[in-house]
Structures are given as C-alpha cells and as structure tokens.
Design an enzyme around this catalytic site. Structure first.
Site, mmCIF file in Angstrom:
data_model
loop_
_atom_site.group_PDB
_atom_site.id
_atom_site.type_symbol
_atom_site.label_atom_id
_atom_site.label_comp_id
_atom_site.label_asym_id
_atom_site.label_seq_id
_atom_site.Cartn_x
_atom_site.Cartn_y
_atom_site.Cartn_z
ATOM 1 N N ASP A 116 -44.520 -0.764 -8.374
ATOM 2 C CA ASP A 116 -43.118 -0.772 -7.953
ATOM 3 C C ASP A 116 -42.697 -2.219 -7.921
ATOM 4 O O ASP A 116 -43.313 -2.790 -7.056
ATOM 5 C CB ASP A 116 -42.672 0.329 -6.764
ATOM 6 C CG ASP A 116 -41.245 0.267 -6.499
ATOM 7 O OD1 ASP A 116 -40.481 0.682 -7.251
ATOM 8 O OD2 ASP A 116 -40.878 -0.580 -5.591
ATOM 9 N N ARG A 159 -34.556 2.997 -22.361
ATOM 10 C CA ARG A 159 -35.636 3.754 -23.637
ATOM 11 C C ARG A 159 -36.388 4.745 -22.873
ATOM 12 O O ARG A 159 -37.057 5.590 -23.551
ATOM 13 C CB ARG A 159 -36.371 2.415 -24.152
ATOM 14 C CG ARG A 159 -35.705 1.639 -24.891
ATOM 15 C CD ARG A 159 -36.592 0.507 -25.412
ATOM 16 N NE ARG A 159 -35.950 -0.216 -26.368
ATOM 17 C CZ ARG A 159 -34.877 -1.160 -26.018
ATOM 18 N NH1 ARG A 159 -34.530 -1.302 -24.947
ATOM 19 N NH2 ARG A 159 -34.269 -1.730 -26.950
ATOM 20 N N CYS A 190 -6.990 -7.029 -28.999
ATOM 21 C CA CYS A 190 -6.348 -8.210 -28.441
ATOM 22 C C CYS A 190 -5.177 -8.511 -29.282
ATOM 23 O O CYS A 190 -4.652 -8.173 -30.183
ATOM 24 C CB CYS A 190 -7.501 -9.320 -28.912
ATOM 25 S SG CYS A 190 -6.998 -11.076 -28.557
ATOM 26 N N ASP A 206 -26.074 -6.216 -16.137
ATOM 27 C CA ASP A 206 -25.618 -5.798 -15.029
ATOM 28 C C ASP A 206 -25.083 -6.704 -14.073
ATOM 29 O O ASP A 206 -24.461 -6.460 -13.317
ATOM 30 C CB ASP A 206 -26.494 -4.663 -14.405
ATOM 31 C CG ASP A 206 -27.822 -5.575 -14.099
ATOM 32 O OD1 ASP A 206 -28.031 -6.845 -13.702
ATOM 33 O OD2 ASP A 206 -28.824 -4.653 -14.101
ATOM 34 N N CYS A 256 -11.357 -13.805 -31.326
ATOM 35 C CA CYS A 256 -10.921 -15.211 -30.637
ATOM 36 C C CYS A 256 -11.540 -15.552 -29.690
ATOM 37 O O CYS A 256 -11.408 -16.817 -29.039
ATOM 38 C CB CYS A 256 -9.140 -15.276 -30.639
ATOM 39 S SG CYS A 256 -8.957 -14.052 -29.114
ATOM 40 N N HIS A 302 -28.918 -10.460 -23.783
ATOM 41 C CA HIS A 302 -27.940 -9.277 -24.150
ATOM 42 C C HIS A 302 -26.530 -9.225 -23.971
ATOM 43 O O HIS A 302 -26.240 -8.247 -23.789
ATOM 44 C CB HIS A 302 -28.909 -8.130 -23.937
ATOM 45 C CG HIS A 302 -30.174 -8.160 -24.714
ATOM 46 N ND1 HIS A 302 -31.159 -7.412 -24.169
ATOM 47 C CD2 HIS A 302 -30.679 -8.839 -25.873
ATOM 48 C CE1 HIS A 302 -32.315 -7.475 -25.056
ATOM 49 N NE2 HIS A 302 -31.993 -8.624 -25.852
ATOM 50 N N ASN A 356 -44.638 -4.447 -14.252
ATOM 51 C CA ASN A 356 -44.035 -3.492 -15.094
ATOM 52 C C ASN A 356 -44.769 -2.028 -14.452
ATOM 53 O O ASN A 356 -45.906 -2.110 -14.473
ATOM 54 C CB ASN A 356 -43.915 -3.532 -16.507
ATOM 55 C CG ASN A 356 -43.043 -2.735 -17.053
ATOM 56 O OD1 ASN A 356 -41.761 -2.760 -16.787
ATOM 57 N ND2 ASN A 356 -43.545 -2.212 -18.091
#
Length: 252
Positions: A241, A41, A159, A109, A137, A126, A224
């Site tokens: 950081d 973002r 698939c 990740d 499937c 996510h 943050n």
C-alpha cells in the site's frame, strides 16, 4: 530487491532517499486511490465501465462532446471532494525539504498542487481535469461556467471564438504536451533517484522516463501494488500500500 513488506520497503526507501541528492517522484493513479479517486485500467476501473472517448471523436461529434462532459460532471463528487493522501503529502514534504525539485505525474486530479507543491513544479503529462481549455484559442474556462451552460442547454458549450471547450486533459489520440515532456526528460536526466509511484508503467512515452533515468545512472525505485514490466530493472520494488509505505516521510 523486491519486497511486499511495508516496513522493509520503508526502511530501504529511506536509506536511498537519504543518500540521494536529487529525487524525482513520478506518480500514477495508484497514489490517488486512497483519496477516493478510482483508477482507469484496473478491474472495476473507470474504463471498464465506459470506454474512453478518443480525441478525434470529441472534435468531430457534438454527441461525443456532450457525453464527455456528462461523464465529467457525473464524476465531480469523486474529484471535487478528494483531498491529498499520505503519498501526496510525503512527496510534498520531499519537495519542501529541497530533495525533490518537482513532481512528474500522469494524474489529472490536481492533488499534488493541493498537497502544497507549487503548481509550476508539478509536471502534468496528461493534463488536469479541474479546469477546461478552448481547443482553438487556448482560453481557460472554469468548470462551474461549463456546468452552468451544460445544465441549461444539455449541450457542451463552445468558446466565444467558436472552438470546442474540453477539460485540460490529454485524451487518446491527442498530442502529448511538448513542454511537459521536455521538462520531464530533463528532470529524469538530472536526478540520481527516480521514484515511480502508483504507475503501471504501460503508457508510453511517459513510461520511458524511469528507464531513461536508470540508464543515466540514477537509482530506480518502483512502489506499486501490482508488478510492472520494469521490476527487474529497479534497485528497489515495493509491492504494498503506497500510503502505508510513504506515511513515515510526511513532515508536519
């Protein structure tokens, strides 16, 4: 308290962790940027260069599926070469010490697993971009298999059942994983210290978990670089950081 001083934030965070019985880390893209993985973002992020492909478009359009896989393989070097950063290793240390029963993450990740947290204790809201699933499937496919066939034909493979193969991530318009959401809710209600790390806290319903924990009596820490809408509700906010703040919590 809101601070941008690393040492002050580290000291106050250490005191809160020491006094907590159950710590729940909740992570967003900011914990992985020092690992070379761009966020989505922020200015210059992935979505400023390429608008995300909605789920319904992926399902309906072969061209969209081809483009989705082209983008994924174009980013393979960034994802494939990434190693856990100081933040990931610090949270893995909390997990090994028995302080944190799990890590809830918005990231795709796989770096929490790579840092040593057991896969079953990483709650992925996510999904995960390091493998693929058939949308019909549920069969699992490794990316090397998909890449080989994509390279040979120029098209996203399907698939054997005829279903479309997609990275095991949650796209816009795709249903959130019910089991992961239930686990995250239960963990938020169980903890007495909620650590929101590297998340802008704007993506719902995931962004509701910090407030759920806070309303249930937990202390709330937000780590943050940029301010969030929840800063005023937190017991501690550190705008610094992430790796620098959490480095002291890495046990070797």
């Amino acid at each position: 308290m809101i601070t941008s001083d690393v040492e002050t934030g580290r000291r106050r965070l250490a005191a809160l962790i020491e006094g907590a019985s159950v710590v729940l880390p909740f992570t967003g893209a900011g914990i992985s940027t020092e690992c070379g993985i761009p966020d989505f973002r922020s200015p210059g992020g992935v979505w400023t260069r390429n608008a995300p492909i909605p789920f319904d478009e992926f399902v309906a359009s072969r061209r969209a599926r081809d483009e989705a896989w082209r983008r994924r393989f174009a980013m393979e070097e960034e994802f494939g070469a990434a190693q856990p950063g100081r933040g990931h290793r610090a949270l893995a240390s909390l997990w090994r010490a028995g302080k944190a029963p799990a890590v809830v993450t918005q990231n795709i990740d796989n770096l929490h697993q790579a840092s040593g947290v057991a896969a079953e204790d990483v709650v992925e809201l996510h999904g995960n971009t390091t493998y693929a699933l058939c949308l019909s499937c549920g069969a699992r496919y490794e990316l090397a298999w998909v890449k080989e066939r994509f390279g040979a034909t120029g098209h996203a493979p399907d698939c054997g059942c005829g279903g479309h193969i997609k990275t095991a991530t949650v796209s816009f318009g795709q249903a959130m994983p019910e089991e992961a959401m239930r686990r995250a809710e239960a963990l938020a209600l169980r903890c007495d210290l909620f650590l929101a790390i590297g998340s802008s806290l704007v993506v719902w319903p995931a962004a509701g978990f910090p407030l759920l924990a806070k309303r249930n009596g937990a202390r709330l820490v937000i780590l943050n670089r940029e301010p969030t809408e929840f800063d005023e509700a937190a017991d501690l906010v550190v705008h610094a950081d992430i790796g620098s703040v959490l480095a002291a919590f890495v046990s070797h």
